[in-house]
Every structure is written in C-alpha cells, then in structure tokens.
Design a protein around this motif. Structure first.
Motif, mmCIF file in Angstrom:
data_model
loop_
_atom_site.group_PDB
_atom_site.id
_atom_site.type_symbol
_atom_site.label_atom_id
_atom_site.label_comp_id
_atom_site.label_asym_id
_atom_site.label_seq_id
_atom_site.Cartn_x
_atom_site.Cartn_y
_atom_site.Cartn_z
ATOM 1 N N HIS A 94 -1.168 51.240 43.802
ATOM 2 C CA HIS A 94 -0.022 50.572 44.412
ATOM 3 C C HIS A 94 1.069 51.587 44.743
ATOM 4 N N ASP A 135 6.234 45.666 42.625
ATOM 5 C CA ASP A 135 6.279 44.245 42.987
ATOM 6 C C ASP A 135 7.268 43.553 42.052
ATOM 7 N N TRP A 164 1.609 42.024 55.371
ATOM 8 C CA TRP A 164 2.941 42.543 55.062
ATOM 9 C C TRP A 164 4.011 41.461 55.112
ATOM 10 N N HIS A 190 7.944 43.334 47.538
ATOM 11 C CA HIS A 190 7.294 44.651 47.469
ATOM 12 C C HIS A 190 8.348 45.676 47.870
ATOM 13 N N GLU A 224 9.625 49.766 47.973
ATOM 14 C CA GLU A 224 9.198 51.158 47.949
ATOM 15 C C GLU A 224 10.380 52.088 48.198
ATOM 16 N N GLY A 249 0.228 49.724 51.791
ATOM 17 C CA GLY A 249 0.783 49.472 50.469
ATOM 18 C C GLY A 249 -0.044 50.037 49.331
#
Length: 226
Positions: free
Chosen positions: A83, A87, A120, A179, A181, A193
């Motif tokens: 990952h 999350d 997404w 999600h 990042e 992802g």
C-alpha cells in the motif's frame, strides 16, 4: 507562353502535394478535436516557477478528525500489502464516516481534482513548498482519494485546515475511507495505489509527525498565512 505553362505546372504540383499531405494528416495525424484533448496528468510536472510560487507550508496536520486525527484510525498503513498510502477511517468503522469532512493537510495549491480512473473515485492533489532547509523539498504533494465530493478547483490556493472534500467510497468500490498519500517531487500524476516499491511516496503519519511545526498540545486553527 512556355514560362507561364511551367509556372502553372509548378503551382498545380504544389496544390496536389498539399491535398495529399492534408488527406494523410487527417487519416493518420492529429485531428482538430483530438488536439484539444487535455494532456494526460501522468506527463505533467510543475515548472520551477510554479514550484517557487507555491505557498510555503510550515506546518502539516492530519486530514481527518482533529489536527491529531482524533476519532479516526489507520485501517491500512503505508507499505502494508504494498500500500502506497494510509487508509484513514472514522472511529466507528464501516460507512460511519461517509460524507465526513476532509481537510487540506498543509498550505498549498490544488494541482489535480477529478476522477483519474477506475477504483480511485474522486481525487485531489495539493502541491506544497517546503522550507529551504527541509531535506524532502523543495516540493511535496498530498493526495486525497476515494472522495464523495470535491470542494476545490485546480489552481485554487488552500490553507491548512480548509475543507477540500468529503469521505467517499470510490463510487461504491469500498467501504467509506480516505486514501491519503504524501509524495515527493513536482510530477502531477494520479498514479497507482499499490506497488512493490515505495516509488516517490513517504509514510504519511511519519511525515506529519516530523512536519507538524507545533507543540503536541497545540490545537489552534490555521493562521491567515501558513
């Protein structure tokens, strides 16, 4: 008279050549409609001028809950099962956080807002300029995906703590979660992802702990200029 004939032949040859080139261009080249197709974000990068004019981000906070991420938990941390982000879920689990506010983690400019592809849902990318002494700089991007709604536009300046969207399910692909990042560099690419290597991503929770820029007990609203 012969000179005029030669001139007419040359002009006719040029005209026929132009017609042939036009037919080949329309058959195999770029049509007017395709020329207006937006460039794939995978091939877009911020220019040095765009990086230099980004808002300076001196503090980062969690994008859900409070500045510390209160009432949320990390259901799938960075690099678990390949990952590339975290999350983040509401503490109630399931779809309890559906429609909950998502906040800009730091001051920056929105460089992408849309649906990049299946799985997404709606996504936002915000570019931030780090202080000159920061080893990760000069620019990083925070990414917010699987959103139910987007409340910002590309090019918009945001401050830390501004509401930018709401938690979603990636159009029903998952239970509701965010999600999140943190990416290094100026490349505006929604990307993937999951990957066997971290690519240009860093662990979001570790990044925010290292870049919070405030004492742990300070829970103040964002300043007018971050």
């Amino acid at each position: 008279m012969q000179t005029l004939v030669r001139i007419m032949r040359v002009l006719l040859t040029l005209a026929l050549t132009a017609v042939v080139i036009g037919v080949i261009w329309l058959r195999f080249g770029i049509s007017p409609s395709s020329a207006l197709t937006p460039l794939d974000p995978a091939f877009v990068r911020l220019t040095p001028l765009e990086v230099a004019t980004l808002p300076l981000a001196t503090r980062f906070d969690m994008p859900m809950g409070s500045e510390h991420g209160a009432l949320t938990y990390n259901a799938r941390p960075f690099r678990i099962s390949r990952h590339l982000g975290d999350d983040l879920n509401g503490i109630g689990g399931g779809n309890s956080d559906l429609g909950a506010s998502v906040y800009a983690s730091g001051a920056g400019r929105v460089v992408y807002a849309g649906i990049p592809g299946p799985g997404w849902g709606k996504m936002i990318l915000i570019a931030h300029r780090l202080p000159d002494h920061d080893e990760l700089g000069p620019v990083i991007q925070t990414m917010y995906a699987h959103l139910q709604s987007i409340r910002v536009e590309v090019g918009q300046l945001v401050q830390r703590g501004d509401e930018i969207g709401t938690v979603g399910t990636a159009e029903g692909a998952y239970l509701a979660h965010l999600h999140f990042e943190v990416r290094l560099g100026p490349y505006v690419n929604p990307g993937q992802g999951y990957a066997d290597t971290p690519l240009n991503r860093v662990a979001p929770e570790q990044f925010i702990r290292a870049h919070r820029g405030a004492e742990a007990d300070i829970l103040n609203p964002p300043p007018e200029k971050d």
